[in-house]
Scaffold this motif. Structure first.
Motif, PDB file in Angstrom:
ATOM      1  N   THR A  90     -15.663  20.279  16.204  1.00 44.94           N
ATOM      2  CA  THR A  90     -15.482  21.609  15.628  1.00 44.94           C
ATOM      3  C   THR A  90     -15.058  21.463  14.171  1.00 44.94           C
ATOM      4  O   THR A  90     -14.270  20.580  13.840  1.00 44.94           O
ATOM      5  CB  THR A  90     -14.391  22.383  16.401  1.00 44.94           C
ATOM      6  N   ASP A 103     -19.023  30.788   7.114  1.00 44.17           N
ATOM      7  CA  ASP A 103     -20.250  31.534   7.380  1.00 44.17           C
ATOM      8  C   ASP A 103     -21.287  31.358   6.271  1.00 44.17           C
ATOM      9  O   ASP A 103     -22.420  31.810   6.410  1.00 44.17           O
ATOM     10  CB  ASP A 103     -19.959  33.015   7.644  1.00 44.17           C
ATOM     11  N   ASN A 107     -26.870  26.476   9.174  1.00 47.96           N
ATOM     12  CA  ASN A 107     -27.144  25.401  10.125  1.00 47.96           C
ATOM     13  C   ASN A 107     -26.462  24.126   9.641  1.00 47.96           C
ATOM     14  O   ASN A 107     -26.356  23.900   8.441  1.00 47.96           O
ATOM     15  CB  ASN A 107     -28.649  25.142  10.255  1.00 47.96           C
ATOM     16  N   ALA A 125     -25.387  22.504  14.897  1.00 46.10           N
ATOM     17  CA  ALA A 125     -24.966  23.903  15.013  1.00 46.10           C
ATOM     18  C   ALA A 125     -26.010  24.742  14.280  1.00 46.10           C
ATOM     19  O   ALA A 125     -26.347  24.441  13.135  1.00 46.10           O
ATOM     20  CB  ALA A 125     -23.589  24.113  14.404  1.00 46.10           C
ATOM     21  N   ASN A 128     -25.112  29.859  12.492  1.00 43.51           N
ATOM     22  CA  ASN A 128     -23.688  30.140  12.408  1.00 43.51           C
ATOM     23  C   ASN A 128     -23.430  31.440  11.653  1.00 43.51           C
ATOM     24  O   ASN A 128     -24.009  31.689  10.598  1.00 43.51           O
ATOM     25  CB  ASN A 128     -22.960  28.991  11.696  1.00 43.51           C
ATOM     26  N   ASN A 130     -19.910  32.582  12.068  1.00 44.27           N
ATOM     27  CA  ASN A 130     -18.452  32.587  12.160  1.00 44.27           C
ATOM     28  C   ASN A 130     -17.847  32.071  10.845  1.00 44.27           C
ATOM     29  O   ASN A 130     -18.151  30.966  10.424  1.00 44.27           O
ATOM     30  CB  ASN A 130     -17.998  31.711  13.331  1.00 44.27           C
ATOM     31  N   ILE A 134     -16.894  26.455  13.245  1.00 49.96           N
ATOM     32  CA  ILE A 134     -18.239  26.086  13.685  1.00 49.96           C
ATOM     33  C   ILE A 134     -18.062  25.103  14.841  1.00 49.96           C
ATOM     34  O   ILE A 134     -17.442  24.054  14.682  1.00 49.96           O
ATOM     35  CB  ILE A 134     -19.063  25.427  12.564  1.00 49.96           C
TER      36      ILE A 134
END
Length: 182
Positions: A90, A103, A107, A125, A128, A130, A134
């Protein structure tokens, strides 16, 4: 009569393979354990395109698995290492120079790197939105050879939502599942 040696051979093969499984489970005197890796780092972020990926400089992890193994059992060492798998990864936003948050990253792909090894994709990921966290998808793959040394690195490739330049401070929180046997 000719079938008897074939049947005996098959039974012997089954017996030997099940004995090997029993021996291996007994040798697992040190159960698998997690090795966390957490660090806060400043990542230079420069995106000149929203369609291509930008690679960050190598992010040193320098995880000493030999020391981690010996912490759990001094009778084991890096020579007993049988498996290393990433089980969590994370990125958490801390701050940035120009106010961008996570944000801005649409990717992301993360690779593991070590001397004499080719870079290997270990986490992705996509899409995204957020701004603060992530969370990466992680394949269940063996990455043992990247951790036989303490010179191991993460390489982050980023595809941005917008063209921008910034310095983003983020916290990397990851965990590796380690298996050791005699």
């Amino acid at each position: 009569m000719k079938k008897l040696p074939v049947i005996a051979g098959i039974l012997m093969l089954l017996f030997v393979s099940s004995c090997r499984d029993i021996v291996n489970s007994v040798l697992d005197a040190l159960p698998p354990f997690d090795v966390p890796f957490n660090t806060t780092l400043d990542v230079p972020f420069a995106s000149v395109s929203t369609t291509g990926y930008t690679k960050t400089p190598d992010l040193p992890m320098n995880i000493d698995l030999d020391a981690k193994i010996k912490e759990n059992n001094p009778n084991f060492s890096i020579n007993n290492l049988k498996s290393v798998k990433l089980n969590s990864l994370t990125l958490n936003y801390v701050s940035s120079q120009l106010g961008n948050k996570l944000d801005i990253i649409k990717n992301a792909r993360i690779y593991v790197k070590a001397p004499n090894q080719t870079d290997r994709l270990i986490a992705t990921a996509y899409n995204n939105t957020n701004p603060n966290t992530i969370t990466f998808s992680i394949p269940d793959e063996e990455i043992l050879e990247y951790f036989r040394t303490t010179q191991n690195y993460l390489v982050l490739e980023i595809q941005a939502n917008n063209v921008t330049v910034d310095q983003i401070k983020m916290n990397v929180v990851s965990g590796f599942k380690i298996k050791v046997q005699l």
